[in-house]
Design a protein around this motif. Structure first.
Motif, PDB file in Angstrom:
ATOM      1  N   ALA A   1      -6.208   0.780 -15.069  1.00 29.87           N
ATOM      2  CA  ALA A   1      -7.219   1.457 -15.882  1.00 29.87           C
ATOM      3  C   ALA A   1      -8.262   2.130 -15.000  1.00 29.87           C
ATOM      4  N   ARG A   2      -8.697   1.422 -13.955  1.00 30.49           N
ATOM      5  CA  ARG A   2      -9.692   2.018 -13.048  1.00 30.49           C
ATOM      6  C   ARG A   2      -9.123   3.250 -12.338  1.00 30.49           C
ATOM      7  N   LEU A   3      -7.827   3.244 -12.089  1.00 27.75           N
ATOM      8  CA  LEU A   3      -7.188   4.387 -11.445  1.00 27.75           C
ATOM      9  C   LEU A   3      -6.979   5.562 -12.405  1.00 27.75           C
ATOM     10  N   GLY A   4      -7.292   5.356 -13.673  1.00 25.78           N
ATOM     11  CA  GLY A   4      -7.159   6.422 -14.654  1.00 25.78           C
ATOM     12  C   GLY A   4      -5.736   6.701 -15.076  1.00 25.78           C
TER      13      GLY A   4
ATOM     14  N   ASN B   1       0.817  -1.211   0.000  1.00 27.53           N
ATOM     15  CA  ASN B   1       0.000   0.000   0.000  1.00 27.53           C
ATOM     16  C   ASN B   1       0.855   1.267   0.000  1.00 27.53           C
ATOM     17  N   ALA B   2       0.551   2.176  -0.916  1.00 25.78           N
ATOM     18  CA  ALA B   2       1.188   3.496  -0.923  1.00 25.78           C
ATOM     19  C   ALA B   2       0.781   4.259   0.334  1.00 25.78           C
TER      20      ALA B   2
ATOM     21  N   THR C   1      -6.972   1.152  -3.464  1.00 27.23           N
ATOM     22  CA  THR C   1      -7.527   2.260  -2.691  1.00 27.23           C
ATOM     23  C   THR C   1      -6.428   3.188  -2.186  1.00 27.23           C
ATOM     24  N   ALA C   2      -5.340   2.614  -1.697  1.00 30.67           N
ATOM     25  CA  ALA C   2      -4.244   3.426  -1.173  1.00 30.67           C
ATOM     26  C   ALA C   2      -3.596   4.262  -2.270  1.00 30.67           C
ATOM     27  N   LEU C   3      -3.398   3.658  -3.435  1.00 30.44           N
ATOM     28  CA  LEU C   3      -2.790   4.405  -4.535  1.00 30.44           C
ATOM     29  C   LEU C   3      -3.749   5.466  -5.059  1.00 30.44           C
ATOM     30  N   ARG C   4      -5.022   5.177  -5.048  1.00 35.13           N
ATOM     31  CA  ARG C   4      -6.001   6.177  -5.503  1.00 35.13           C
ATOM     32  C   ARG C   4      -5.937   7.436  -4.647  1.00 35.13           C
TER      33      ARG C   4
END
Length: 366
Positions: free
Chosen positions: A170-173, A36-37, A83-86
């Protein structure tokens, strides 16, 4: 220097337009928790994305827990990782329009090591590490715990892990993906006869050794947004007699080009402790030039390119299309600003920083 330096001219990777030719190459931070970021990544990526470069490539990001170089590596195999990267990406994007890519990776037999500032040695399963995997049971160094050779189920699992991570990207854009097939990690291990002693369809001939990396590329390309770039980072040479070399790299680049690769990021080494590398500024540039000449694929050159004038000369000579800057960016997070000042170019900056340019560079920010 020309009035409009090539380094600061826009460049297109498919539909993605970069404002200049400076690429911040992936740099492992060894600061994640369970992949996790965290706040370190927010601070690091914040610095990098306010630098004025054309593209930022997020560090090698493991597609499964066993694919991490160290237990502190960034990952993208779980909902928690995503989630963490988002959270980090959302914060960065509020203040920077720089395109963002991610390098998807699996360390193979070079996994399960201590962080560099803790010595970097392999941690065996009996000492709190994990069992590594590879094409064959050949360890990276003779004294290390040997990897487990991947069977058909293992190959399927890792292909699926790469495609799953590409869907998360892809979901993270994210704007692009770079598949990591360099520096002695898993996909490079399949390519090199020094690490791959298989006698099945994934070993032996060049065609067979390229098979799994190409399957992984195909899986990532199919899973990512169809019009966003997917490229590959390769080591063009093992720097060991009888190992992977530039002509095999050209063959790989041609195969990737036929499959829709958008770019090739050309590095070298990392597979064997026996490597003999003559380090000098631009020591890998000739590899990038050879691949660019053979394929016309957009090519990123990297490797001890630390001066703006050197970067500009590489582009002017047609040796590469883009310049990768890595450790020099850690040393000087405003490297693109200073390069623009040296070359007489202008560059974008956050409005909060527009008043900081020295008087002699008053037009630096346009």
């Amino acid at each position: 220097m020309p009035s409009s330096p090539l380094l600061f001219q826009p460049f297109r990777l498919g539909p993605l337009t970069l404002s200049n030719r400076i690429v911040i190459a992936p740099m492992c931070q060894y600061s994640a928790s369970d992949g996790n970021a965290d706040d370190w990544h927010l601070m690091h990526m914040g610095q990098m994305t306010l630098s004025g470069a054309g593209l930022f490539v997020i560090e090698a990001t493991a597609v499964e827990p066993e694919g991490r170089i160290s237990a502190a590596d960034l990952g993208l195999w779980s909902d928690a990782n995503e989630t963490a990267l988002r959270r980090v990406l959302d914060a960065v994007r509020r203040h920077s329009a720089m395109p963002l890519a991610i390098q998807l990776a699996h360390a193979g037999r070079k996994a399960s090591v201590a962080r560099p500032w803790e010595g970097g040695a392999q941690i065996a399963p009996t000492a709190g590490g994990w069992q590594t995997v590879a094409p064959s049971t050949i360890p990276h160094a003779a004294h290390e715990h040997p990897p487990q050779a991947l069977d058909a189920d293992g190959l399927r699992r890792i292909r699926s892990a790469f495609s799953d991570a590409a869907r998360r990207a892809a979901r993270l854009g994210l704007d692009a993906i770079e598949v990591h097939a360099a520096h002695g990690y898993l996909l490079h291990q399949f390519l090199s006869p020094l690490a791959n002693a298989r006698d099945d369809a994934y070993g032996g001939s060049l065609e067979n050794r390229m098979r799994f990396p190409l399957e992984v590329f195909d899986a990532v390309r199919a899973a990512f947004v169809h019009d966003r770039p997917v490229g590959v980072r390769i080591s063009a040479s093992d720097w060991v007699q009888g190992g992977w070399d530039i002509e095999q790299s050209v063959a790989l680049a041609r195969a990737l080009q036929a499959r829709g690769a958008s770019f090739i990021h050309v590095s070298s080494g990392g597979l064997s402790p026996a490597q003999k590398i003559g380090l000098a500024p631009g020591y890998q540039v000739d590899f990038a030039a050879r691949i660019r000449e053979a394929t016309a694929l957009p090519t990123i050159a990297v490797g001890l390119i630390t001066e703006a004038e050197h970067a500009e000369s590489i582009l002017a000579a047609g040796q590469a299309d883009l310049i990768g800057i890595a450790r020099a960016m850690l040393y000087d997070p405003r490297w693109p600003w200073h390069a623009a000042a040296k070359l007489g170019a202008s560059i974008k900056a956050a409005p909060q920083y527009l008043r900081c340019a020295p008087h002699e560079h008053a037009r630096l920010f346009g």
